[in-house]
Design a protein around this motif. Structure first.
Motif, short mmCIF file in Angstrom:
data_model
loop_
_atom_site.label_atom_id
_atom_site.label_comp_id
_atom_site.label_asym_id
_atom_site.label_seq_id
_atom_site.Cartn_x
_atom_site.Cartn_y
_atom_site.Cartn_z
N VAL A 11 0.83 -1.20 0.00
CA VAL A 11 0.00 0.00 0.00
C VAL A 11 0.87 1.25 0.00
N GLN A 12 1.99 1.21 0.69
CA GLN A 12 2.93 2.34 0.64
C GLN A 12 3.37 2.59 -0.80
N TYR A 13 3.70 1.52 -1.52
CA TYR A 13 4.11 1.63 -2.92
C TYR A 13 2.99 2.29 -3.75
N LEU A 14 1.75 1.87 -3.53
CA LEU A 14 0.62 2.45 -4.27
C LEU A 14 0.45 3.93 -3.95
N HIS A 15 0.44 4.25 -2.67
CA HIS A 15 0.20 5.63 -2.25
C HIS A 15 1.29 6.56 -2.76
N GLU A 16 2.53 6.09 -2.79
CA GLU A 16 3.62 6.92 -3.31
C GLU A 16 3.44 7.23 -4.79
N ARG A 17 2.64 6.45 -5.48
CA ARG A 17 2.37 6.66 -6.91
C ARG A 17 0.98 7.21 -7.15
N GLY A 18 0.37 7.74 -6.09
CA GLY A 18 -0.93 8.39 -6.23
C GLY A 18 -2.07 7.44 -6.49
N ILE A 19 -1.94 6.17 -6.06
CA ILE A 19 -3.00 5.18 -6.28
C ILE A 19 -3.62 4.80 -4.94
N ILE A 20 -4.94 4.91 -4.85
CA ILE A 20 -5.67 4.47 -3.66
C ILE A 20 -6.48 3.23 -4.03
N HIS A 21 -6.34 2.19 -3.24
CA HIS A 21 -6.98 0.92 -3.59
C HIS A 21 -8.50 0.99 -3.42
N ARG A 22 -8.96 1.44 -2.27
CA ARG A 22 -10.38 1.66 -1.94
C ARG A 22 -11.18 0.38 -1.68
N ASP A 23 -10.60 -0.79 -1.83
CA ASP A 23 -11.35 -2.01 -1.54
C ASP A 23 -10.45 -3.05 -0.89
N LEU A 24 -9.64 -2.61 0.05
CA LEU A 24 -8.78 -3.54 0.78
C LEU A 24 -9.60 -4.38 1.74
N LYS A 25 -9.44 -5.68 1.65
CA LYS A 25 -10.16 -6.61 2.52
C LYS A 25 -9.45 -7.95 2.46
N LEU A 26 -9.80 -8.85 3.35
CA LEU A 26 -9.13 -10.15 3.42
C LEU A 26 -9.24 -10.92 2.12
N GLU A 27 -10.36 -10.78 1.43
CA GLU A 27 -10.56 -11.51 0.18
C GLU A 27 -9.65 -11.01 -0.94
N ASN A 28 -9.16 -9.79 -0.81
CA ASN A 28 -8.29 -9.22 -1.83
C ASN A 28 -6.81 -9.28 -1.45
N VAL A 29 -6.50 -10.06 -0.44
CA VAL A 29 -5.11 -10.36 -0.09
C VAL A 29 -4.90 -11.84 -0.37
N LEU A 30 -4.04 -12.13 -1.34
CA LEU A 30 -3.83 -13.51 -1.79
C LEU A 30 -2.46 -14.00 -1.34
N LEU A 31 -2.33 -15.31 -1.20
CA LEU A 31 -1.08 -15.92 -0.73
C LEU A 31 -0.45 -16.73 -1.85
N SER A 32 0.87 -16.60 -1.96
CA SER A 32 1.57 -17.23 -3.08
C SER A 32 1.65 -18.74 -2.95
N SER A 33 1.46 -19.27 -1.74
CA SER A 33 1.66 -20.71 -1.52
C SER A 33 0.75 -21.18 -0.39
N PRO A 34 0.40 -22.47 -0.39
CA PRO A 34 -0.34 -23.01 0.75
C PRO A 34 0.49 -23.04 2.02
N GLU A 35 1.80 -22.91 1.90
CA GLU A 35 2.66 -22.88 3.07
C GLU A 35 2.46 -21.59 3.86
N GLU A 36 2.67 -21.67 5.17
CA GLU A 36 2.46 -20.50 6.01
C GLU A 36 3.49 -19.41 5.71
N ASN A 37 4.71 -19.81 5.44
CA ASN A 37 5.79 -18.86 5.14
C ASN A 37 5.76 -18.55 3.64
N CYS A 38 5.07 -17.49 3.26
CA CYS A 38 4.90 -17.19 1.85
C CYS A 38 4.70 -15.69 1.65
N LEU A 39 4.76 -15.28 0.40
CA LEU A 39 4.47 -13.89 0.06
C LEU A 39 2.96 -13.69 0.01
N VAL A 40 2.53 -12.49 0.38
CA VAL A 40 1.13 -12.11 0.18
C VAL A 40 1.10 -11.01 -0.88
#
Length: 505
Positions: free
Chosen positions: A301-330
């Motif tokens: 979100v910091q990256y977006l805001h620095e470029r003048g972009i506001i998401h406006r629909d941040l929620k758990l459903e819009n945060v995805l995980l790269s792997s079924p493993e717990e240690n992963c990128l979101v």
């Protein structure tokens, strides 16, 4: 003539001329040229090379879903799958012997075959021969039993989570509804999710078998002719424009875009699914994992805001995980409601998911407007839910309406749920869920909060980036549309709300 030449022994000893003349005059079929001596050498007779058989076309394809497996084309009418080296698809040759899944597989686990069907067609089948079971679309076949194998069927071994293949019936062209350019590059498979404006399909790149997500935006649903473009609840052009611009490891990446009767956005596939599904009871994230994921969200979100972009629909459903493993990128996804701001712009459109809306969206829409801080509030709601397992604001609360809960900043505090959570974590939640926009934490303040000054957590994130071949932080970045399904935890009986600025005792 050839018959007579064969009878006269061509290539054998020559007959005397008189005999030949006699033969010629008696039959009237042999020319005098045939009595001449043969030349010393004759050019060889060119033999016609047999035509090469056309390459055999596969009638089905199994796309690999699990690391270590490879995709497989069904060329013959039968193929066995299992640990036996004699199987057409031998798990032994996949270097899986060290895995638990390999140990659970039988020597001959299952076979895929096809038999003639009506009107010169064929029917594909799968037959279970295992001890631990073969599952098709989460249903156990049973040893010795067979089942017609339908297009897009998912095959799992030993347990339903062990999905290893998805079957594509190449004799059934179910792709015709998609644009030609899209069909030429991708094979579209099952639906991953659906929402108000369309759905997301699982797909495979034809040349590489790479798994991708294709977000299909239904034009007839989102293009409301009675609304100007700026007031539509979903903007495909803006989403694609943003996706093409952003390049961050915690933001979803666009791969392709096609337009036909609908819009088709091809995105990287996030195999870990939605963050929402990780916090469903009885499952619960540890505080350490909450911190690890939330740190990544803040960076995105910091990256977006620095470029003048506001998401406006941040929620758990819009945060995805790269792997079924717990240690992963979101990765944050779904920019359909995002807004690109100018230097002094304020937004005035009422949008977003109700439970995550900031107070100023409800009180200022259409009047004074609002800015980047709406994303900070939504992140506060996400962090609240990750740490506690329930939503801070809910329409199940009988005492206050959802709007009143949000505009007053009165969230539900359940002491038992928050008992295992540190005071530092809850302090950050409070500072993000502050009604006064001027006092609410900005992204930079949240990143500087004591709770996030965790070197081991940040090192783990950098290690993941290194594994993904990302050498610097802002280098690299399945998008699911906003889902409309009812959330189970929204139906729970919740305690009486408390003000968002109140510290628990």
């Amino acid at each position: 003539m050839s018959g007579r030449q064969g009878e006269s022994g061509v290539g054998g000893s020559q007959a005397p001329p008189s005999a030949a003349s006699s033969s010629s005059s008696s039959s009237g079929t042999l020319s005098s040229l045939e009595t001449l001596p043969a030349p010393e050498s004759l050019p060889p007779i060119a033999e016609e090379e047999p035509d090469e058989p056309p390459p055999q076309q596969p009638w089905g394809r199994l796309f690999a879903l699990r690391p270590g497996f490879h995709s497989f084309d069904c060329l013959s009418n039968e193929c066995w799958f299992g640990r036996d080296p004699d199987c057409g698809y031998s798990f032994t040759r996949l270097n899986l012997a060290h895995t638990e899944l390999y140990k659970q597989c039988s020597k001959k686990h299952f076979r895929i075959f096809r038999e003639p069907g009506p009107r010169n067609s064929h029917v594909a089948y799968i037959e279970d021969h295992s001890l631990n079971g073969t599952f098709v679309n989460d249903k156990l076949l049973g040893k010795g039993k067979k089942l017609p194998l339908t297009h897009n069927a998912e095959i799992a071994l030993a347990q339903t989570p062990n999905k290893v293949f998805v079957f594509s019936d190449l004799m059934v062209d179910s792709q015709l509804e998609y644009p030609k350019e899209l069909r030429e590059k991708y094979i579209i498979s099952n639906t991953l999710g659906s929402g108000a404006c369309g759905e997301v399909k699982w797909a495979f790149e034809r040349t590489t078998d790479r798994k991708v997500a294709i977000k299909i935006i239904n034009k007839s649903r989102f293009m409301m002719d009675d609304l100007p473009q700026t007031e539509r609840p979903f903007n495909v052009e803006t989403e694609v424009e943003i996706l093409k611009k952003v390049d961050h490891p915690c933001l979803i990446k666009i791969i392709d875009f096609f337009e036909g009767k609908d819009f088709y956005i091809v995105l990287e596939l996030m195999e870990g699914g939605e963050l929402f599904d990780r916090i469903l009871p009885p499952a619960r994230l540890s505080e350490a994992i909450c911190k690890f994921y939330f740190y990544q969200m803040l960076l995105a979100v910091q990256y977006l805001h620095e470029r003048g972009i506001i998401h406006r629909d941040l929620k758990l459903e819009n945060v995805l995980l790269s792997s079924p493993e717990e240690n992963c990128l979101v990765k944050i996804t779904d920019f359909g409601q995002s807004k690109i701001l100018g230097e002094t712009s304020l937004m005035q459109t009422l949008c977003g998911t109700p439970n995550y809306l900031a107070p100023e969206v409800l009180t200022s829409a259409g009047t004074a407007g609002y800015g980047r801080s709406v994303d900070c509030w939504s992140l506060g709601v996400i962090l609240f839910m990750c740490l506690s397992g329930y939503p801070p604001f809910s329409d199940q609360n009988a005492r206050l309406s959802l709007r009143e809960q949000i505009t007053r900043g009165e969230y539900v505090y359940c002491a038992e749920k928050w008992k295992p959570v540190s005071k530092e974590a809850f302090d950050l939640v409070q500072k993000l869920l502050t009604v006064d926009v001027d006092k609410r934490f900005k992204i930079e303040q949240a990143l500087a909060h004591p709770w996030l000054q965790d070197k081991s957590m940040k090192n783990r994130f950098q290690q993941l980036l290194t594994q993904m071949n990302d050498l610097v932080l802002p280098s690299e970045a399945p998008a699911l549309p906003s889902t409309s399904r009812k959330r189970r935890h929204e139906k729970e009986e919740l305690p009486t709300p408390k003000r968002a600025t109140q510290t628990p005792t």
